[in-house]
Design a protein around this motif. Structure first.
Motif, PDB file in Angstrom:
ATOM      1  N   ASN A 278     115.053  92.633   1.877  1.00 18.63           N
ATOM      2  CA  ASN A 278     114.071  92.725   2.973  1.00 18.63           C
ATOM      3  C   ASN A 278     114.056  91.478   3.847  1.00 18.63           C
ATOM      4  N   PHE A 279     114.429  90.338   3.259  1.00 14.72           N
ATOM      5  CA  PHE A 279     114.381  89.098   4.049  1.00 14.72           C
ATOM      6  C   PHE A 279     115.328  89.150   5.251  1.00 14.72           C
ATOM      7  N   ILE A 280     116.356  89.968   5.134  1.00 16.48           N
ATOM      8  CA  ILE A 280     117.314  90.091   6.252  1.00 16.48           C
ATOM      9  C   ILE A 280     116.616  90.584   7.524  1.00 16.48           C
TER      10      ILE A 280
ATOM     11  N   LEU B 135     106.128  83.604   7.892  1.00 18.13           N
ATOM     12  CA  LEU B 135     106.409  85.047   7.954  1.00 18.13           C
ATOM     13  C   LEU B 135     105.852  85.821   6.750  1.00 18.13           C
ATOM     14  N   TYR B 136     105.845  85.188   5.583  1.00 16.22           N
ATOM     15  CA  TYR B 136     105.561  85.948   4.356  1.00 16.22           C
ATOM     16  C   TYR B 136     104.376  85.422   3.559  1.00 16.22           C
ATOM     17  N   LYS B 137     103.541  84.585   4.178  1.00 17.73           N
ATOM     18  CA  LYS B 137     102.467  83.968   3.370  1.00 17.73           C
ATOM     19  C   LYS B 137     101.505  85.006   2.794  1.00 17.73           C
TER      20      LYS B 137
ATOM     21  N   ALA C 205     127.033  61.357   5.798  1.00 14.36           N
ATOM     22  CA  ALA C 205     127.876  62.185   4.925  1.00 14.36           C
ATOM     23  C   ALA C 205     127.050  63.309   4.314  1.00 14.36           C
ATOM     24  N   LYS C 206     127.561  64.512   4.470  1.00 14.71           N
ATOM     25  CA  LYS C 206     126.821  65.691   4.014  1.00 14.71           C
ATOM     26  C   LYS C 206     126.970  65.895   2.498  1.00 14.71           C
ATOM     27  N   ASN C 207     125.905  66.347   1.878  1.00 12.88           N
ATOM     28  CA  ASN C 207     125.903  66.682   0.442  1.00 12.88           C
ATOM     29  C   ASN C 207     126.418  65.539  -0.433  1.00 12.88           C
TER      30      ASN C 207
ATOM     31  N   ARG D 203     121.654  84.801  15.219  1.00  7.60           N
ATOM     32  CA  ARG D 203     122.446  83.594  14.940  1.00  7.60           C
ATOM     33  C   ARG D 203     122.544  83.332  13.425  1.00  7.60           C
ATOM     34  N   GLN D 204     121.418  83.537  12.736  1.00  5.90           N
ATOM     35  CA  GLN D 204     121.431  83.306  11.285  1.00  5.90           C
ATOM     36  C   GLN D 204     122.265  84.365  10.568  1.00  5.90           C
ATOM     37  N   MET D 205     122.246  85.596  11.088  1.00  8.32           N
ATOM     38  CA  MET D 205     123.105  86.631  10.484  1.00  8.32           C
ATOM     39  C   MET D 205     124.570  86.233  10.643  1.00  8.32           C
ATOM     40  N   LEU D 206     124.942  85.814  11.873  1.00  8.81           N
ATOM     41  CA  LEU D 206     126.344  85.434  12.113  1.00  8.81           C
ATOM     42  C   LEU D 206     126.738  84.231  11.256  1.00  8.81           C
ATOM     43  N   SER D 207     125.794  83.336  11.047  1.00  7.03           N
ATOM     44  CA  SER D 207     126.073  82.174  10.207  1.00  7.03           C
ATOM     45  C   SER D 207     126.434  82.647   8.786  1.00  7.03           C
ATOM     46  N   GLY D 208     125.684  83.618   8.292  1.00 10.54           N
ATOM     47  CA  GLY D 208     125.999  84.202   6.977  1.00 10.54           C
ATOM     48  C   GLY D 208     127.377  84.850   6.975  1.00 10.54           C
TER      49      GLY D 208
ATOM     50  N   ASN E  46     109.386  76.440   6.058  1.00  6.46           N
ATOM     51  CA  ASN E  46     108.241  76.603   6.949  1.00  6.46           C
ATOM     52  C   ASN E  46     108.217  77.989   7.590  1.00  6.46           C
ATOM     53  N   LYS E  47     109.392  78.402   8.089  1.00  7.05           N
ATOM     54  CA  LYS E  47     109.455  79.684   8.790  1.00  7.05           C
ATOM     55  C   LYS E  47     109.180  80.842   7.828  1.00  7.05           C
ATOM     56  N   VAL E  48     109.756  80.748   6.654  1.00  9.98           N
ATOM     57  CA  VAL E  48     109.571  81.814   5.662  1.00  9.98           C
ATOM     58  C   VAL E  48     108.104  81.848   5.226  1.00  9.98           C
TER      59      VAL E  48
ATOM     60  N   VAL F 254     119.198  75.323   2.699  1.00  8.58           N
ATOM     61  CA  VAL F 254     118.627  73.980   2.776  1.00  8.58           C
ATOM     62  C   VAL F 254     117.564  73.811   1.691  1.00  8.58           C
ATOM     63  N   VAL F 255     116.650  74.768   1.625  1.00  8.83           N
ATOM     64  CA  VAL F 255     115.602  74.709   0.589  1.00  8.83           C
ATOM     65  C   VAL F 255     116.240  74.783  -0.794  1.00  8.83           C
ATOM     66  N   GLY F 256     117.189  75.708  -0.971  1.00  9.61           N
ATOM     67  CA  GLY F 256     117.817  75.910  -2.288  1.00  9.61           C
ATOM     68  C   GLY F 256     118.533  74.659  -2.774  1.00  9.61           C
TER      69      GLY F 256
ATOM     70  N   LYS G 277     109.947  71.609   6.445  1.00 10.80           N
ATOM     71  CA  LYS G 277     110.247  71.893   7.858  1.00 10.80           C
ATOM     72  C   LYS G 277     111.641  72.484   7.953  1.00 10.80           C
ATOM     73  N   ASP G 278     111.930  73.185   9.044  1.00 10.66           N
ATOM     74  CA  ASP G 278     113.229  73.835   9.169  1.00 10.66           C
ATOM     75  C   ASP G 278     114.301  72.892   9.673  1.00 10.66           C
ATOM     76  N   GLY G 279     115.523  73.169   9.272  1.00  7.95           N
ATOM     77  CA  GLY G 279     116.667  72.417   9.797  1.00  7.95           C
ATOM     78  C   GLY G 279     117.435  71.680   8.712  1.00  7.95           C
TER      79      GLY G 279
HETATM   80  N1  LIG Z   1     124.974  74.977  -2.878  1.00 11.33           N
HETATM   81  C1  LIG Z   1     125.971  75.654  -2.400  1.00 11.33           C
HETATM   82  O1  LIG Z   1     126.849  76.120  -3.120  1.00 11.33           O
HETATM   83  C2  LIG Z   1     126.015  75.894  -0.925  1.00 11.33           C
HETATM   84  C3  LIG Z   1     126.918  76.827  -0.383  1.00 11.33           C
HETATM   85  C4  LIG Z   1     126.889  77.074   0.984  1.00 11.33           C
HETATM   86  C5  LIG Z   1     125.978  76.398   1.793  1.00 11.33           C
HETATM   87  N2  LIG Z   1     125.137  75.501   1.244  1.00 11.33           N
HETATM   88  C6  LIG Z   1     124.154  74.796   2.064  1.00 11.33           C
HETATM   89  O2  LIG Z   1     123.266  75.767   2.610  1.00 11.33           O
HETATM   90  C7  LIG Z   1     122.697  75.247   3.803  1.00 11.33           C
HETATM   91  C8  LIG Z   1     122.716  76.307   4.868  1.00 11.33           C
HETATM   92  O3  LIG Z   1     121.894  77.360   4.466  1.00 11.33           O
HETATM   93  P1  LIG Z   1     121.332  78.436   5.505  1.00 11.33           P
HETATM   94  O4  LIG Z   1     122.411  78.895   6.375  1.00 11.33           O
HETATM   95  O5  LIG Z   1     120.575  79.413   4.709  1.00 11.33           O
HETATM   96  O6  LIG Z   1     120.388  77.578   6.454  1.00 11.33           O
HETATM   97  P2  LIG Z   1     118.837  77.177   6.378  1.00 11.33           P
HETATM   98  O7  LIG Z   1     118.380  77.017   5.010  1.00 11.33           O
HETATM   99  O8  LIG Z   1     118.702  76.033   7.313  1.00 11.33           O
HETATM  100  O9  LIG Z   1     118.111  78.450   7.012  1.00 11.33           O
HETATM  101  C9  LIG Z   1     118.387  78.788   8.328  1.00 11.33           C
HETATM  102  C10 LIG Z   1     117.123  79.074   9.132  1.00 11.33           C
HETATM  103  O10 LIG Z   1     116.653  80.385   8.826  1.00 11.33           O
HETATM  104  C11 LIG Z   1     115.255  80.348   8.544  1.00 11.33           C
HETATM  105  N3  LIG Z   1     114.983  81.436   7.602  1.00 11.33           N
HETATM  106  C12 LIG Z   1     115.251  81.471   6.282  1.00 11.33           C
HETATM  107  N4  LIG Z   1     114.969  82.688   5.810  1.00 11.33           N
HETATM  108  C13 LIG Z   1     114.490  83.426   6.823  1.00 11.33           C
HETATM  109  C14 LIG Z   1     114.038  84.758   6.937  1.00 11.33           C
HETATM  110  N5  LIG Z   1     114.074  85.607   5.906  1.00 11.33           N
HETATM  111  N6  LIG Z   1     113.618  85.192   8.139  1.00 11.33           N
HETATM  112  C15 LIG Z   1     113.629  84.362   9.211  1.00 11.33           C
HETATM  113  N7  LIG Z   1     114.056  83.092   9.169  1.00 11.33           N
HETATM  114  C16 LIG Z   1     114.492  82.630   7.980  1.00 11.33           C
HETATM  115  C17 LIG Z   1     115.044  78.972   7.975  1.00 11.33           C
HETATM  116  O11 LIG Z   1     113.718  78.624   8.016  1.00 11.33           O
HETATM  117  C18 LIG Z   1     115.958  78.135   8.845  1.00 11.33           C
HETATM  118  O12 LIG Z   1     115.320  77.831  10.057  1.00 11.33           O
HETATM  119  C19 LIG Z   1     123.503  74.013   4.154  1.00 11.33           C
HETATM  120  O13 LIG Z   1     122.771  72.866   3.828  1.00 11.33           O
HETATM  121  C20 LIG Z   1     124.721  74.110   3.272  1.00 11.33           C
HETATM  122  O14 LIG Z   1     125.256  72.852   2.976  1.00 11.33           O
HETATM  123  C21 LIG Z   1     125.133  75.245  -0.089  1.00 11.33           C
END
Ligand SMILES: NC(=O)c1ccc[n+]([C@@H]2O[C@H](COP(=O)([O-])OP(=O)(O)OC[C@H]3O[C@@H](n4cnc5c(N)ncnc54)[C@H](O)[C@@H]3O)[C@@H](O)[C@H]2O)c1
Length: 360
Positions: free
Chosen positions: A167-169, A53-55, A149-151, A175-180, A48-50, A105-107, A69-71
């Motif tokens: 460019n998506f970065i 932002l990029y439609k 249970a996850k996955n 928070r999302q950068m730190l998560s990466g 949804n967020k992407v 999540v989408v992937g 939806k996100d999450g």
């Molecule tokens: N398949 C695998 O090998 C594997 C490996 C690691 C993690 N995972 C899975 O990946 C998921 C986590 O992925 P994630 O950290 O990307 O979380 P996510 O997919 O939930 O994305 C995080 C948030 O960032 C937003 N977002 C995405 N791209 C954006 C952008 N360019 N600009 C602004 N906002 C953006 C999303 O809408 C979302 O709200 C978990 O479900 C985890 O289990 C899978």
């Protein structure tokens, strides 16, 4: 188009797929996707967020997209069914295409739809988070979560190709950068267990270049993405379906998944949960003398440098967490197995014989 990296899976008839890494305008990426899906029906699953932002850059037709939806809690069976219904409504056949645009999540969800719709339809990964660049978009693990249970439901199913557009970065929040960076740190701690022919000294690189990396220096981030992908590819091409070596990629994930599950997939990002999982693993390894204080301190310094508080999350019901860990796919007959650090940059699969040593 010359791929930046080619993934070749020997166990799967040497099936190979390209990963393209570049900084081209998102509009140009959209044109490439259009070209690739010319003469095909396609279903685009986009976060949804992407989408918001990029439609304009993508300019997709409304009827060909499914907006998720996100999450993390959206990676569920209901959405799986909704997407399958959308594919049927669009009349997608096995010769058509699914495109996943978003984070992990989408992937993961789109990949699972692709793996199972008519027993398999081609899909393209367009990751848009740092975490998805370095990890989830490559390697073929697809899945959805269950409430407890996850996955838990999933398939190993490789994408047809992966487009990483840096460019998506630019629109990701801190928070999302730190998560990466959480998953990137994981690669540093497992580098020597990935059986890669090359040595990247990722721990040292992350430590020395931390300030510039955290300022979003794109050249350094691109280098990091390539290193993590090469390490991941080294692992998954030797063990596509996690019968052995691939387990090293689960470092931090046993406790990490339990944290995500106990909080109903709402409190932690995946990267945060993995970092807390790695901290628990370092604590356990220190208390059982698998590692020394020097390596332990080095790891905790790195967690701090990359923005993580080194105090573990609020305490949850210990027994409940342990039960979730016991029902994890990685557990064996009720015995928790964890990937633990045993030397600098190296990990080993270990059965947990004394749960009382968990500091959680
Ligand atoms: N398949 C695998 O090998 C594997 C490996 C690691 C993690 N995972 C899975 O990946 C998921 C986590 O992925 P994630 O950290 O990307 O979380 P996510 O997919 O939930 O994305 C995080 C948030 O960032 C937003 N977002 C995405 N791209 C954006 C952008 N360019 N600009 C602004 N906002 C953006 C999303 O809408 C979302 O709200 C978990 O479900 C985890 O289990 C899978």
């Amino acid at each position: 188009m010359k791929p930046s990296i080619l993934v070749e899976i020997p166990q799967d008839n040497f099936k190979s797929y390209p990963i393209y890494i570049d900084k081209e305008p998102v509009k140009d990426l959209a044109k490439k996707l259009n070209k690739l899906s010319a003469n095909k029906k396609r279903l685009i699953i986009i976060s949804n967020k992407v989408y918001k932002l990029y439609k304009n850059e993508f300019n997709f037709k409304k009827e060909e997209i499914f907006i998720l939806k996100d999450g993390e809690n959206q990676k569920n069976i209901k959405n799986y069914q909704r997407i399958i219904e959308k594919a049927i409504q669009l009349g997608l056949s096995r010769k058509d295409l699914i495109i996943a645009i978003g984070g992990g999540v989408v992937g993961d969800l789109a990949g699972f739809v692709a793996a199972t719709y008519m027993r398999g339809i081609e899909f393209i990964q367009v990751p848009t988070t740092l975490l998805a660049f370095v990890d989830s978009s490559v390697g073929g693990k697809t899945a959805i979560d269950l409430p407890y249970a996850k996955n838990y439901i999933g398939a190993f199913y490789q994408p047809k190709m992966v487009f990483i557009n840096l460019n998506f970065i630019l629109t990701l929040d801190k928070r999302q950068m730190l998560s990466g960076f959480g998953e990137i740190l994981k690669y540093a701690f497992i580098e020597n267990s990935c059986k890669s022919e090359k040595s990247y000294l990722l721990l040292e690189f992350l430590s020395i270049a931390a300030d510039r990396i955290l300022e979003n220096n794109m050249n350094l981030i691109e280098r990091l993405i390539k290193i993590c992908l090469e390490l991941k590819i080294s692992v998954v091409t030797k063990d596509e379906t996690e019968s052995g070596l691939r387990k090293v990629l689960n470092f931090g994930h046993t406790y990490g998944h339990a944290l995500e599950t106990i909080t109903h997939y709402k409190k932690y990002t995946h990267g945060e949960a993995v970092v807390y999982g790695m901290m628990l693993a370092f604590d356990y390894a220190l208390s059982t003398k698998m590692i020394n204080h020097t390596y332990y301190n080095l790891a905790y310094d790195l967690f701090k440098k990359y923005g993580y508080k080194t105090i573990k999350p609020v305490k949850y019901n210990r027994e409940e967490i342990i039960n979730i860990m016991k029902s994890d796919k990685k557990a064996n007959a009720g015995i928790i197995t964890m990937i633990l650090p045993d030397r600098k940059g190296s990990v080993i699969e270990t059965e947990i014989t004394d749960e009382s040593l968990f500091e959680m």
